[in-house]
Scaffold this motif. Sequence first.
Motif, mmCIF file in Angstrom:
data_model
loop_
_atom_site.group_PDB
_atom_site.id
_atom_site.type_symbol
_atom_site.label_atom_id
_atom_site.label_comp_id
_atom_site.label_asym_id
_atom_site.label_seq_id
_atom_site.Cartn_x
_atom_site.Cartn_y
_atom_site.Cartn_z
ATOM 1 N N MET A 1 48.005 38.308 57.184
ATOM 2 C CA MET A 1 48.754 38.158 55.920
ATOM 3 C C MET A 1 49.011 39.545 55.325
ATOM 4 S SD MET A 1 47.645 36.157 52.495
ATOM 5 C CE MET A 1 47.068 34.727 53.365
ATOM 6 N N ASP A 2 50.224 39.739 54.863
ATOM 7 C CA ASP A 2 50.462 41.078 54.350
ATOM 8 C C ASP A 2 49.901 41.229 52.935
ATOM 9 O OD1 ASP A 2 52.996 41.373 52.341
ATOM 10 O OD2 ASP A 2 53.238 39.644 53.677
ATOM 11 N N ILE A 3 49.650 42.469 52.608
ATOM 12 C CA ILE A 3 48.925 42.781 51.381
ATOM 13 C C ILE A 3 49.689 42.352 50.126
ATOM 14 C CG2 ILE A 3 49.768 45.189 51.228
ATOM 15 C CD1 ILE A 3 46.136 44.649 50.770
ATOM 16 N N LYS A 4 51.012 42.433 50.183
ATOM 17 C CA LYS A 4 51.806 42.039 49.012
ATOM 18 C C LYS A 4 51.644 40.557 48.707
ATOM 19 C CE LYS A 4 55.387 45.552 48.965
ATOM 20 N NZ LYS A 4 56.657 45.887 49.598
ATOM 21 N N LYS A 5 51.572 39.786 49.768
ATOM 22 C CA LYS A 5 51.414 38.346 49.599
ATOM 23 C C LYS A 5 50.030 38.043 49.003
ATOM 24 C CE LYS A 5 52.382 34.092 52.068
ATOM 25 N NZ LYS A 5 52.510 33.459 53.382
ATOM 26 N N LEU A 6 49.058 38.771 49.491
ATOM 27 C CA LEU A 6 47.689 38.615 48.999
ATOM 28 C C LEU A 6 47.622 38.969 47.508
ATOM 29 C CD1 LEU A 6 45.108 37.949 50.682
ATOM 30 C CD2 LEU A 6 44.543 40.360 50.504
ATOM 31 N N TYR A 7 48.258 40.063 47.140
ATOM 32 C CA TYR A 7 48.290 40.500 45.745
ATOM 33 C C TYR A 7 48.956 39.439 44.869
ATOM 34 C CZ TYR A 7 46.928 45.355 46.767
ATOM 35 O OH TYR A 7 46.252 46.488 47.112
ATOM 36 N N ARG A 8 50.062 38.906 45.390
ATOM 37 C CA ARG A 8 50.808 37.908 44.651
ATOM 38 C C ARG A 8 49.981 36.644 44.422
ATOM 39 N NH1 ARG A 8 55.968 37.371 43.250
ATOM 40 N NH2 ARG A 8 56.586 35.211 42.975
ATOM 41 N N GLN A 9 49.223 36.283 45.456
ATOM 42 C CA GLN A 9 48.365 35.104 45.334
ATOM 43 C C GLN A 9 47.296 35.303 44.284
ATOM 44 O OE1 GLN A 9 46.805 34.045 49.164
ATOM 45 N NE2 GLN A 9 48.617 32.877 49.731
ATOM 46 N N LEU A 10 46.727 36.494 44.259
ATOM 47 C CA LEU A 10 45.672 36.759 43.278
ATOM 48 C C LEU A 10 46.233 36.717 41.854
ATOM 49 C CD1 LEU A 10 42.623 38.875 43.684
ATOM 50 C CD2 LEU A 10 43.892 39.221 41.582
ATOM 51 N N ILE A 11 47.430 37.271 41.686
ATOM 52 C CA ILE A 11 48.074 37.250 40.370
ATOM 53 C C ILE A 11 48.361 35.804 39.946
ATOM 54 C CG2 ILE A 11 50.217 37.856 39.137
ATOM 55 C CD1 ILE A 11 50.153 40.531 40.767
ATOM 56 N N SER A 65 53.767 35.884 33.901
ATOM 57 C CA SER A 65 52.626 35.826 34.820
ATOM 58 C C SER A 65 51.911 37.171 34.922
ATOM 59 C CB SER A 65 53.086 35.365 36.206
ATOM 60 O OG SER A 65 54.077 36.228 36.704
ATOM 61 N N ILE A 66 52.649 38.255 34.849
ATOM 62 C CA ILE A 66 52.007 39.573 34.964
ATOM 63 C C ILE A 66 51.100 39.827 33.757
ATOM 64 C CG2 ILE A 66 52.422 42.076 34.958
ATOM 65 C CD1 ILE A 66 54.879 41.575 36.653
ATOM 66 N N CYS A 67 51.609 39.536 32.573
ATOM 67 C CA CYS A 67 50.851 39.777 31.347
ATOM 68 C C CYS A 67 49.599 38.902 31.281
ATOM 69 C CB CYS A 67 51.744 39.507 30.144
ATOM 70 S SG CYS A 67 50.901 39.735 28.581
ATOM 71 N N CYS A 68 49.766 37.608 31.482
ATOM 72 C CA CYS A 68 48.644 36.670 31.332
ATOM 73 C C CYS A 68 47.596 36.866 32.425
ATOM 74 C CB CYS A 68 49.139 35.232 31.338
ATOM 75 S SG CYS A 68 50.178 34.858 29.923
ATOM 76 N N SER A 69 48.055 37.078 33.670
ATOM 77 C CA SER A 69 47.087 37.256 34.754
ATOM 78 C C SER A 69 46.322 38.562 34.577
ATOM 79 C CB SER A 69 47.800 37.246 36.106
ATOM 80 O OG SER A 69 48.676 38.353 36.224
ATOM 81 N N SER A 70 47.014 39.572 34.077
ATOM 82 C CA SER A 70 46.380 40.868 33.892
ATOM 83 C C SER A 70 45.263 40.800 32.843
ATOM 84 C CB SER A 70 47.462 41.877 33.505
ATOM 85 O OG SER A 70 46.918 43.036 33.005
ATOM 86 N N ALA A 71 45.462 40.008 31.800
ATOM 87 C CA ALA A 71 44.417 39.821 30.782
ATOM 88 C C ALA A 71 43.195 39.145 31.402
ATOM 89 C CB ALA A 71 44.959 38.975 29.625
ATOM 90 N N SER A 72 43.449 38.191 32.297
ATOM 91 C CA SER A 72 42.364 37.475 32.959
ATOM 92 C C SER A 72 41.573 38.402 33.894
ATOM 93 C CB SER A 72 42.948 36.290 33.734
ATOM 94 O OG SER A 72 41.968 35.652 34.498
ATOM 95 N N VAL A 73 42.301 39.173 34.703
ATOM 96 C CA VAL A 73 41.657 40.132 35.614
ATOM 97 C C VAL A 73 40.823 41.133 34.812
ATOM 98 C CG1 VAL A 73 42.113 42.062 37.206
ATOM 99 C CG2 VAL A 73 43.389 39.917 37.443
ATOM 100 N N LEU A 74 41.385 41.618 33.734
ATOM 101 C CA LEU A 74 40.715 42.605 32.885
ATOM 102 C C LEU A 74 39.435 42.026 32.276
ATOM 103 C CD1 LEU A 74 40.782 45.295 31.233
ATOM 104 C CD2 LEU A 74 42.187 44.090 29.568
ATOM 105 N N SER A 75 39.500 40.773 31.857
ATOM 106 C CA SER A 75 38.342 40.152 31.200
ATOM 107 C C SER A 75 37.146 40.068 32.151
ATOM 108 C CB SER A 75 38.703 38.763 30.655
ATOM 109 O OG SER A 75 38.844 37.835 31.706
ATOM 110 N N GLN A 76 37.435 39.904 33.437
ATOM 111 C CA GLN A 76 36.344 39.870 34.423
ATOM 112 C C GLN A 76 35.863 41.273 34.764
ATOM 113 O OE1 GLN A 76 37.932 37.520 37.777
ATOM 114 N NE2 GLN A 76 36.429 35.985 37.201
ATOM 115 N N LEU A 77 36.814 42.162 34.862
ATOM 116 C CA LEU A 77 36.518 43.528 35.306
ATOM 117 C C LEU A 77 35.613 44.279 34.324
ATOM 118 C CD1 LEU A 77 37.162 45.774 37.358
ATOM 119 C CD2 LEU A 77 39.298 46.189 36.141
#
Length: 146
Positions: A1-11, A65-77
């Motif tokens: 699986m290419d990395i872009k697809k993986l990134y997209r899935q995580l987002i 999706s970028i804004c909301c997912s980024s807040a979620s990633v940040l909250s864990q990080l």
Amino acid sequence: MDIKKLYRQLIMDHYKSPRNKGLIKDDKYITVAMNNPSCGDEITIQVDIQDNIVHEVRHDGSGCSICCSSASVLSQLLKNKNTNDALEIIQTFYKLMQGEKIDKPEILQDAVVYEGVSLFPARIKCATLAWIAVEQAINSKEEEAN
Ligand code: ZN
């Protein structure tokens, strides 16, 4: 699986199942609201900082999706990071968004998935909105302590 697809899935995973979402009525939290009129993102961040440790980051709002997912990633990080490390992580993320070379990409963990956003200047504000809010919360706590 290419990395872009993986990134997209995580987002998309963080967008559909946001971590630490929802505000809590408690004075222990520093609350900062931010919006990004160019995209329509609105976000409110709550940060619980005690003894220079970020115990919890909560978020609520609506946006792309970028804004909301980024807040979620940040909250864990940032959970259980000391405030200096948290600020370093935030600054490193800003560098990533500017397409600058970063010394310690590993401290960003999952947040590296936003690397590609640097190619779309109009979306950088989406990705950084929650981060700017948390940075303000940490700085306001430090001013209060001095
Ligand atoms: Zn947006």
